[in-house]
Design a protein around this motif. Structure first.
Motif, short mmCIF file in Angstrom:
data_model
loop_
_atom_site.label_atom_id
_atom_site.label_comp_id
_atom_site.label_asym_id
_atom_site.label_seq_id
_atom_site.Cartn_x
_atom_site.Cartn_y
_atom_site.Cartn_z
N UNK A 173 0.93 23.28 93.31
CA UNK A 173 0.88 22.59 92.38
C UNK A 173 0.56 23.39 91.00
N UNK A 174 -1.09 23.99 91.34
CA UNK A 174 -1.91 24.77 91.02
C UNK A 174 -1.81 25.76 91.19
N UNK A 175 -0.57 26.77 91.54
CA UNK A 175 0.70 28.49 91.09
C UNK A 175 1.20 27.53 90.09
N UNK A 176 1.69 26.67 90.00
CA UNK A 176 2.89 26.66 89.57
C UNK A 176 2.59 26.57 87.05
N UNK A 177 1.07 26.07 87.70
CA UNK A 177 0.18 25.54 86.68
C UNK A 177 -0.45 26.74 86.17
N UNK A 178 -0.86 27.48 86.81
CA UNK A 178 -1.19 28.53 86.68
C UNK A 178 -0.25 29.94 86.03
N UNK A 179 0.63 29.15 86.40
CA UNK A 179 2.42 30.19 85.33
C UNK A 179 2.45 29.48 84.70
N UNK A 190 9.04 28.09 98.24
CA UNK A 190 8.51 29.28 97.55
C UNK A 190 9.41 29.62 96.84
N UNK A 191 11.07 28.98 97.20
CA UNK A 191 11.70 29.62 96.54
C UNK A 191 11.69 28.61 94.57
N UNK A 192 11.66 27.43 95.03
CA UNK A 192 11.26 26.84 93.85
C UNK A 192 9.76 27.80 92.25
N UNK A 193 8.94 28.06 93.31
CA UNK A 193 7.83 29.28 92.51
C UNK A 193 8.61 30.48 91.93
N UNK A 194 9.82 31.09 92.88
CA UNK A 194 10.05 31.92 92.30
C UNK A 194 10.66 31.67 91.44
N UNK A 195 11.63 30.38 91.16
CA UNK A 195 12.35 30.21 89.88
C UNK A 195 11.38 30.08 88.83
N UNK A 196 10.18 29.88 89.12
CA UNK A 196 9.00 29.32 87.86
C UNK A 196 8.48 30.79 87.14
N UNK A 197 9.18 31.66 88.09
CA UNK A 197 8.41 33.54 87.82
C UNK A 197 6.66 33.77 87.89
N UNK A 198 6.76 33.18 89.76
CA UNK A 198 5.63 32.84 90.13
C UNK A 198 6.55 33.49 91.54
#
Length: 395
Positions: free
Chosen positions: A312-318, A358-366
């Motif tokens: 969640x924090x990685x996605x929020x920073x992105x 991890x794949x979801x983070x890649x979809x968010x551009x992270x």
């Protein structure tokens, strides 16, 4: 009487040399700061007013040190009034602040009739810095801001990277005149360069969990070992290139280092890394620290990606507009301790769920990159830099 006389005489002579006090024991270390894998030595000073036939010295060390040639112990003899230094060679195998000692001393006197001890010395603290690999990243940063760094930017200016030759204009320096082109065209031309700039790099450490086992620099590494060593390598690289590096440890509620530069700042960062422990810090404090990250910073989140908070924090920073790169510090050979016959199956299921996250983070551009030493981040940093320089659609 003939048979007993030698024993009686030996006993009497031994008791006449009976020690009257305990030996003095003092422990010192030759170095208080060293790198992983580096050798050092500890010196145990013995002093006694009596004759000690055999003195056994056993040095206790923590998990961060081992004897250079086996267990750190030694036997010597001490004469009256003599100060005897016993040197024991050690080798540091794991980063952190480790205690050396105490030294346990057992003495034998009176020709072996009497044993004295144990006498215990004090302890000394030795700091072992994490071993920093020869990390080299791409020379392009997503958002170059200052004008004092060593990175090549895409903005024309005074720098070292040549981009071509252009016509002379007012304000150009004379030493940049390109004489071959100027003589050929009959007009003055100068060499054009790109400016050298720096950026803010923020290292976010997720140290709340430690996955795997730590056997020191010569054995297996846990996720905390990988995180600390990777952070030290990345920080040294960017500081050497003139960038400003900050650090946020999510496992320590009050340990935050604001961006800075220079060798003294590297020492400050390493000092915080030495205190990294698997502990759950305050979520509120972590959110406040992350909200203070400067806009346009390059954020490197080093995490084993355990738990929903890390994702969640990685996605929020992105979503906040930062250039975010998640460095996966889960060791490739990490295995959970066996608790039942279902442990291995549960571990495989968790790994599959983790791949989906991890794949979801890649979809968010992270992007998520596993740390495998020097060169692990090159290709991804280049992609992030290209994405930052690409034209943005206006809404």
């Amino acid at each position: 009487m003939v048979l007993a006389a030698p024993l009686v005489v030996g006993t009497v002579l031994g008791l006449l040399r009976r020690p009257t006090g305990r030996p003095e024991v003092d422990l010192t270390a030759s170095a208080d700061s060293l790198l992983e894998g580096q050798a050092t030595s500890a010196s145990v000073t013995l002093a006694s007013a009596d004759t000690l036939d055999v003195v056994a010295v056993d040095l206790r060390v923590g998990r961060g040190f081992v004897g250079l040639s086996g267990r750190p112990e030694r036997c010597v003899s001490v004469q009256p009034g003599e100060r005897r230094d016993v040197t024991l060679d050690l080798r540091s195998i794991r980063w952190g602040r480790h205690q050396v000692g105490p030294a346990i001393v057992q003495a034998v006197g009176a020709h072996g009739l009497l044993r004295q001890g144990p006498s215990v010395s004090g302890v000394v603290t030795a700091t072992t810095l994490p071993l920093r690999e020869g990390f080299e990243a791409t020379d392009t940063v997503p958002h170059a801001q200052g004008v004092v760094g060593l990175h090549r930017s895409r903005r024309p200016g005074e720098g070292t990277e040549l981009t071509g030759v252009r016509a002379f204009s007012v304000g150009d320096r004379l030493h940049r005149i390109h004489w071959p082109v100027s003589l050929r065209t009959g007009e003055l031309h100068v060499t054009a360069t790109l400016s050298d700039r720096d950026t803010d790099v923020t290292l976010v450490l997720d140290t709340r969990y430690d996955i795997g086992f730590s056997d020191g620099i010569d054995g297996a590494a846990s996720s905390l070992d990988v995180t600390v060593r990777a952070a030290a390598s990345v920080a040294e690289h960017y500081l050497r290139h003139g960038d400003r590096v900050g650090l946020i440890d999510l496992g320590q509620a009050i340990r935050q280092v604001r961006p800075g530069g220079g060798r003294a700042h590297l020492v400050r960062l390493l000092d915080v890394l030495l205190d990294a422990q698997p502990a759950r810090g305050s979520g509120l404090t972590a959110n406040v620290a992350l909200s203070e990250v400067a806009p346009g910073s390059l954020v490197l989140l080093l995490s084993p990606l355990v738990g929903e908070n890390s994702l969640a924090r990685a996605a929020a920073l992105g979503r906040a507009g930062h250039a975010v790169l998640v460095v996966d510090t889960l060791p490739a050979d990490a295995r959970p301790p066996r608790r039942s016959e279902w442990t291995q199956l549960a571990w495989r299921v968790w790994l599959l769920e983790r791949e989906v996250d991890v794949a979801r983070l890649a979809e968010l551009g992270v992007p998520v990159v596993p740390w495998r030493g020097a060169g692990s981040l090159d290709l991804v940093l280049q992609d992030i830099s290209r994405a930052a320089a690409a034209p943005k659609a206006l809404r």
